[in-house]
Design an enzyme around this catalytic site. Structure first.
Site, PDB file in Angstrom:
ATOM      1  N   ASN A  19      -5.878 -11.188  -8.606  1.00  0.00           N
ATOM      2  CA  ASN A  19      -4.862 -10.581  -7.756  1.00  0.00           C
ATOM      3  C   ASN A  19      -4.649 -11.428  -6.509  1.00  0.00           C
ATOM      4  OD1 ASN A  19      -3.143  -8.212  -7.317  1.00  0.00           O
ATOM      5  ND2 ASN A  19      -4.520  -7.746  -5.625  1.00  0.00           N
ATOM      6  N   VAL A  40       5.495 -10.474  -7.864  1.00  0.00           N
ATOM      7  CA  VAL A  40       4.374  -9.892  -8.598  1.00  0.00           C
ATOM      8  C   VAL A  40       3.633  -9.080  -7.532  1.00  0.00           C
ATOM      9  CG1 VAL A  40       2.255 -10.353  -9.885  1.00  0.00           C
ATOM     10  CG2 VAL A  40       4.276 -11.781 -10.264  1.00  0.00           C
ATOM     11  N   PRO A  41       3.778  -7.762  -7.561  1.00  0.00           N
ATOM     12  CA  PRO A  41       3.418  -6.928  -6.406  1.00  0.00           C
ATOM     13  C   PRO A  41       1.923  -6.678  -6.213  1.00  0.00           C
ATOM     14  CG  PRO A  41       4.201  -5.556  -8.180  1.00  0.00           C
ATOM     15  CD  PRO A  41       4.375  -6.980  -8.640  1.00  0.00           C
ATOM     16  N   CYS A  42       1.192  -7.720  -5.879  1.00  0.00           N
ATOM     17  CA  CYS A  42      -0.244  -7.586  -5.617  1.00  0.00           C
ATOM     18  C   CYS A  42      -0.505  -6.709  -4.394  1.00  0.00           C
ATOM     19  CB  CYS A  42      -0.898  -8.958  -5.471  1.00  0.00           C
ATOM     20  SG  CYS A  42      -0.176  -9.993  -4.199  1.00  0.00           S
ATOM     21  N   HIS A  43       0.482  -6.559  -3.528  1.00  0.00           N
ATOM     22  CA  HIS A  43       0.323  -5.711  -2.345  1.00  0.00           C
ATOM     23  C   HIS A  43       0.196  -4.236  -2.712  1.00  0.00           C
ATOM     24  CE1 HIS A  43       4.690  -5.933  -3.100  1.00  0.00           C
ATOM     25  NE2 HIS A  43       4.742  -4.715  -2.590  1.00  0.00           N
TER      26      HIS A  43
END
Length: 157
Positions: free
Chosen positions: A110, A119-122
């Site tokens: 991540n 790519v919504p790692c948040h």
């Protein structure tokens, strides 16, 4: 590989890619010169990111081409399944990938996500709901999560 630097509410955003897709979107606190011209291969990504920051876009449709191991690619693909405005814990993400013991490897993958926001790692948080680990800084993670939350809430964190 072509690169452009654009302004965002969170700092200068670097976008790199070629005819095969966007391979890197990252944020920097460094003083970088904003690109006066955007290469054609990057224009759709720049447009969609600006729409996201303007609150007019919840997902991205431009081609991506991130480099990573097979495991990292698997984690990043799972991140794409976390809906806009929602979060998931690292533990739940590990379970979803089929190995609860892989939580540290999942967290590491991540953190190596090369496509900031897209790519919504948040959207991955601690099991207790806390903001944990974010390469761009926790204040940016908080901003992104609040940006994606309906305005009827004061603050998530």
């Amino acid at each position: 590989m072509e690169t452009a630097f654009i302004n965002s509410p969170l700092g200068i955003t670097k976008i790199s890619g070629d005819e095969n897709g966007i391979s890197v979107i990252s944020i920097t606190s460094d003083a970088m010169e904003i690109s006066s011209e955007i290469p054609e291969t990057l224009t759709e990504a720049v447009s969609q990111l600006n729409e996201y920051f303007d609150g007019k876009r919840q997902d991205f449709t431009f081609a991506t081409n991130p480099s990573g191991t097979e495991f990292q690619q698997k984690v990043w693909k799972s991140l794409l399944e976390i809906p806009f405005g929602k979060t998931m814990s690292y533990l739940d993400l590990s379970k979803k990938l089929g190995d609860v013991k892989a939580i540290r490897a999942v967290a590491s993958a991540n953190g190596k996500n090369p496509l900031w926001i897209v790519v919504p790692c948040h959207r991955v948080i601690g099991t207790d709901g806390s903001l944990t680990g974010y390469a761009g800084g926790l204040w940016r993670k908080k901003w992104l999560l609040e940006h994606e939350t309906p305005s009827n809430q004061q603050s998530l964190f």
